[in-house]
Enzyme design. Sequence first.
Site, PDB file in Angstrom:
ATOM      1  N   ASP A 124     -15.987  12.335  56.523  1.00 53.45           N
ATOM      2  CA  ASP A 124     -16.545  12.306  55.170  1.00 53.45           C
ATOM      3  C   ASP A 124     -17.655  13.335  54.985  1.00 53.45           C
ATOM      4  OD1 ASP A 124     -14.820  10.272  54.578  1.00 53.45           O
ATOM      5  OD2 ASP A 124     -16.335   8.700  54.433  1.00 53.45           O
ATOM      6  N   ASP A 139     -14.064   1.881  57.083  1.00 51.52           N
ATOM      7  CA  ASP A 139     -12.779   2.457  56.700  1.00 51.52           C
ATOM      8  C   ASP A 139     -12.381   3.632  57.600  1.00 51.52           C
ATOM      9  OD1 ASP A 139     -14.910   3.936  55.475  1.00 51.52           O
ATOM     10  OD2 ASP A 139     -13.501   4.845  54.071  1.00 51.52           O
ATOM     11  N   HIS A 140     -13.207   3.911  58.615  1.00 48.69           N
ATOM     12  CA  HIS A 140     -12.883   4.962  59.586  1.00 48.69           C
ATOM     13  C   HIS A 140     -12.696   4.425  61.002  1.00 48.69           C
ATOM     14  CE1 HIS A 140     -13.690   8.495  56.943  1.00 48.69           C
ATOM     15  NE2 HIS A 140     -14.244   7.520  56.244  1.00 48.69           N
ATOM     16  N   HIS A 191     -17.242   8.679  62.408  1.00 47.84           N
ATOM     17  CA  HIS A 191     -18.490   7.957  62.094  1.00 47.84           C
ATOM     18  C   HIS A 191     -18.197   6.466  61.966  1.00 47.84           C
ATOM     19  CE1 HIS A 191     -16.818   8.697  58.082  1.00 47.84           C
ATOM     20  NE2 HIS A 191     -17.647   7.815  57.578  1.00 47.84           N
ATOM     21  N   HIS A 232     -23.883  12.505  55.993  1.00 49.30           N
ATOM     22  CA  HIS A 232     -23.246  11.296  55.457  1.00 49.30           C
ATOM     23  C   HIS A 232     -23.712  10.090  56.262  1.00 49.30           C
ATOM     24  CE1 HIS A 232     -20.160   8.970  53.420  1.00 49.30           C
ATOM     25  NE2 HIS A 232     -19.652   8.598  54.591  1.00 49.30           N
ATOM     26  N   HIS A 244     -10.275  11.558  52.693  1.00 49.20           N
ATOM     27  CA  HIS A 244     -10.036  10.894  51.404  1.00 49.20           C
ATOM     28  C   HIS A 244      -9.343  11.834  50.433  1.00 49.20           C
ATOM     29  CE1 HIS A 244     -12.465   7.214  52.009  1.00 49.20           C
ATOM     30  NE2 HIS A 244     -13.237   7.988  52.752  1.00 49.20           N
ATOM     31  N   HIS A 252     -18.484   4.032  59.613  1.00 50.67           N
ATOM     32  CA  HIS A 252     -18.074   3.245  58.449  1.00 50.67           C
ATOM     33  C   HIS A 252     -16.734   2.551  58.710  1.00 50.67           C
ATOM     34  CE1 HIS A 252     -20.838   5.738  55.601  1.00 50.67           C
ATOM     35  NE2 HIS A 252     -21.491   4.791  56.255  1.00 50.67           N
TER      36      HIS A 252
END
Length: 253
Positions: A128, A57-58, A53, A111, A166, A55
Amino acid sequence: MFDVIRIPAFKDNYIWLLRKGASAAVVDPGDARPVLEALEREGLSLTSILVTHHHADHQGGVASLLAHYPAEVFAPAAESIAGASRPLHGGETIHPTFCDDEFQVIAVPGHTLGHIAYYAAGCLFCGDTLFAGGCGRLFEGSAGQMFASLLRLASLPEQTAVYCAHEYTEANLRFALAVEPGNRRLQSRVNEVAVARAKGWATVPSTIGLEKASNPFLRCGEPEVAASARRRVPGAVDEVAVFAALREWKNGF
């Protein structure tokens, strides 16, 4: 079959490096630096990048990785991913060039609306959506979408290894125990995770079977879970409503 190497990133992210021979893929590289270091250390060449996805941090490290390796980038078609060359909607079967394994692409909105997961060789890379002991927040999708996505993942074989993105397990299980204190498997898991974290060990991967036995978000039909949700939201009459009540409770837990 490929090997999976865990790469810690940021505060609590995991980037997954998949290795077959001298070739590699990486899942959700939010940061390029630790990936490049791992590739050099292991003597690997990056040929494939899999993103779940949008975001940061991905996928924040994708552009930097592409500056070093001409990798194919599999990513959700419905989301903006830097460098994406293989857009996916879910339902596809892909064959990343780093190995011979077939990867199933699973649409898991909730998410984010375009979120996808990858399943291959008994391994699930779910970003996530499903966490060890929990699930992701609803930033874009509805409770109904997320619950359906979780059920889709829960239908995979119970021995499936769950590689989420995570290290949230300890906090997730504190919440799970508040929801379902009578669950003996959950009680054991809480103790096992506490020991692991005290030793600095990772708690991921989990398995689908373990999640079904101890993750409240996959147990919305269980009487104790439903009763806990209804004490907070008396109108939670079906499993989606129970899930929505749990997710809102967890947000402030």
